[in-house]
Enzyme design. Sequence first.
Site, short mmCIF file in Angstrom:
data_model
loop_
_atom_site.label_atom_id
_atom_site.label_comp_id
_atom_site.label_asym_id
_atom_site.label_seq_id
_atom_site.Cartn_x
_atom_site.Cartn_y
_atom_site.Cartn_z
N CYS A 125 0.82 -1.21 0.00
CA CYS A 125 0.00 0.00 0.00
C CYS A 125 0.86 1.27 0.00
O CYS A 125 0.35 2.36 -0.24
CB CYS A 125 -0.93 0.01 1.21
SG CYS A 125 -1.90 -1.49 1.35
N HIS A 261 -3.32 6.93 2.58
CA HIS A 261 -3.73 5.64 2.03
C HIS A 261 -5.12 5.30 2.56
O HIS A 261 -5.39 5.45 3.76
CB HIS A 261 -2.71 4.56 2.44
CG HIS A 261 -3.20 3.18 2.20
ND1 HIS A 261 -3.75 2.79 1.01
CD2 HIS A 261 -3.26 2.10 3.02
CE1 HIS A 261 -4.11 1.52 1.10
NE2 HIS A 261 -3.83 1.08 2.31
N ASN A 292 -10.31 -0.52 -0.23
CA ASN A 292 -8.86 -0.34 -0.10
C ASN A 292 -8.18 -0.95 -1.32
O ASN A 292 -8.16 -2.16 -1.49
CB ASN A 292 -8.40 -1.03 1.19
CG ASN A 292 -6.89 -1.01 1.40
OD1 ASN A 292 -6.13 -0.79 0.47
ND2 ASN A 292 -6.47 -1.24 2.63
C1 LIG Z 1 -10.27 -5.08 9.78
C2 LIG Z 1 -10.84 -4.03 10.72
C3 LIG Z 1 -11.92 -3.23 10.04
C4 LIG Z 1 -11.45 -4.76 11.92
O1 LIG Z 1 -11.93 -3.78 12.85
P1 LIG Z 1 -11.53 -3.87 14.37
O2 LIG Z 1 -12.23 -2.78 15.03
O3 LIG Z 1 -10.03 -3.88 14.48
O4 LIG Z 1 -12.14 -5.27 14.78
P2 LIG Z 1 -11.48 -6.49 15.59
O5 LIG Z 1 -10.67 -7.35 14.67
O6 LIG Z 1 -10.81 -5.95 16.83
O7 LIG Z 1 -12.78 -7.27 16.01
C5 LIG Z 1 -13.76 -6.69 16.86
C6 LIG Z 1 -14.94 -7.63 16.98
O8 LIG Z 1 -15.62 -7.70 15.70
C7 LIG Z 1 -15.71 -9.07 15.27
N1 LIG Z 1 -15.55 -9.11 13.83
C8 LIG Z 1 -14.41 -9.22 13.11
N2 LIG Z 1 -14.68 -9.17 11.81
C9 LIG Z 1 -16.00 -9.02 11.69
C10 LIG Z 1 -16.86 -8.91 10.58
N3 LIG Z 1 -16.42 -8.91 9.32
N4 LIG Z 1 -18.18 -8.74 10.84
C11 LIG Z 1 -18.67 -8.70 12.09
N5 LIG Z 1 -17.88 -8.82 13.18
C12 LIG Z 1 -16.57 -8.99 12.98
C13 LIG Z 1 -14.60 -9.79 16.01
O9 LIG Z 1 -14.88 -11.14 16.13
C14 LIG Z 1 -14.57 -9.06 17.33
O10 LIG Z 1 -15.60 -9.56 18.14
P3 LIG Z 1 -15.44 -9.68 19.74
O11 LIG Z 1 -15.25 -8.26 20.21
O12 LIG Z 1 -16.71 -10.30 20.16
O13 LIG Z 1 -14.22 -10.53 19.96
C15 LIG Z 1 -9.73 -3.07 11.18
O14 LIG Z 1 -8.86 -3.72 12.09
C16 LIG Z 1 -8.91 -2.51 10.08
O15 LIG Z 1 -9.41 -1.89 9.16
N6 LIG Z 1 -7.58 -2.63 10.15
C17 LIG Z 1 -6.69 -2.05 9.20
C18 LIG Z 1 -6.54 -3.01 8.13
C19 LIG Z 1 -6.04 -2.43 6.86
O16 LIG Z 1 -6.42 -1.41 6.42
N7 LIG Z 1 -5.17 -3.15 6.21
C20 LIG Z 1 -4.75 -2.86 4.93
C21 LIG Z 1 -3.37 -2.53 4.82
S1 LIG Z 1 -3.00 -0.93 5.26
#
Ligand SMILES: CC(C)(COP(=O)(O)OP(=O)(O)OC[C@H]1O[C@@H](n2cnc3c(N)ncnc32)[C@H](O)[C@@H]1OP(=O)(O)O)[C@@H](O)C(=O)NCCC(=O)NCCS
Length: 336
Positions: A125, A261, A292
């Site tokens: 990215c 980004h 993304n």
């Molecule tokens: C992926 C992303 C949206 C997840 O959001 P988050 O707030 O970090 O969520 P978490 O992984 O901590 O999970 C939180 C809860 O949601 C749940 N969950 C995870 N994915 C889920 C989905 N697709 N739908 C519903 N619930 C989901 C988890 O099980 C967790 O539940 P719990 O609290 O009961 O354990 C976020 O971490 C993100 O965008 N990260 C950056 C990733 C990125 O941009 N990468 C690209 C390269 S730069």
Amino acid sequence: MSGPVELRSSQGAPHAAILGLGAYRPSRVVPNSEIVGRIDSTDEWVQQRSGIRERRWATDDETVQSMSVAASRVALERAGIDATQIDCVVVATISHMMQTPAVATLVAHELGTEQAAAFDVSAACAGFCHGVGMAADFIRAGSARHVLVIGVEKLSEITNPDDRGSAFIFADGAGAVVMGPSDVAGVGPVVWGSDGEQYDLIRQREDWREVIVADEPVIPHLVMQGNAVFRWASFAMAKIGREALDRAGVSPEQLDCFVPHQANMRITDAMARAMKLPPGVRIARDIAEQGNTSAASIPLALERMYDEGDAKSGDIALLVAFGAGLAYAAQVVRLP
Ligand SMILES: CC(C)(COP(=O)(O)OP(=O)(O)OC[C@H]1O[C@@H](n2cnc3c(N)ncnc32)[C@H](O)[C@@H]1OP(=O)(O)O)[C@@H](O)C(=O)NCCC(=O)NCCS
């Protein structure tokens, strides 16, 4: 007796600038409703956690090469530069399905450059900002006069539709800029780096040797520890953004546009807060409708800002890119 051989070294233009921007968005719009069923999620959850409402996925006819060429043609036309004037083509991508040769050579050929230097950059990215930094240096050092920098991805081919943590995030598209010599500085110093200790946070799941020996066909999908990436990006990258501003001699008050980004809308908001950007700075939010697109996300987001009247020629913009590696790069640019 003659002395040691003296080599000549090249010298280029006093400054480099972006001369034109182009973008290509694939035709297929994919709303959250098409994705959430397979990952036990909801449209509301995805919007709330990522800011994504829909994304674009390429069809079979829309390839890394074809999207690159389409975005580049627009950039060349807007820059008023003919393909024959391009000396170097840099393609930032992680989704060209051939390990070698580089897709850049195909793109350079299809565009009609005169055997321009052409190579791919693998910085995920952060690739587009790596390309912009390198191109500015090539132009100033005299290695090239006009450089085409492309960010392009077809991530839908390597996204696992059953992975709750990433199925809704990744998308496809291309953006390109033509860069060339300038009397005034159009690109500030690049602030870039990497943290290989966090190599595992976002990566291809299997390496190619594992794919080769697998009994069943395997697609080496992307896997990501989303929350760790989220925490790193929200704070560490704000510092990199501030450093890029400082090194360019630009204060947050002088900034017109912030184009990070497009990883997650909440990361964008956290970075803007941590950098204490004044409310007048316009912020790119292309992710809502584009997802993304990794290396393509910054030029695509910039394109939308022009379209919606949030950016104009001469504006000062801060670009901050970050992703797998972990790798990052940021610079301040003057918009074409
Ligand atoms: C992926 C992303 C949206 C997840 O959001 P988050 O707030 O970090 O969520 P978490 O992984 O901590 O999970 C939180 C809860 O949601 C749940 N969950 C995870 N994915 C889920 C989905 N697709 N739908 C519903 N619930 C989901 C988890 O099980 C967790 O539940 P719990 O609290 O009961 O354990 C976020 O971490 C993100 O965008 N990260 C950056 C990733 C990125 O941009 N990468 C690209 C390269 S730069």
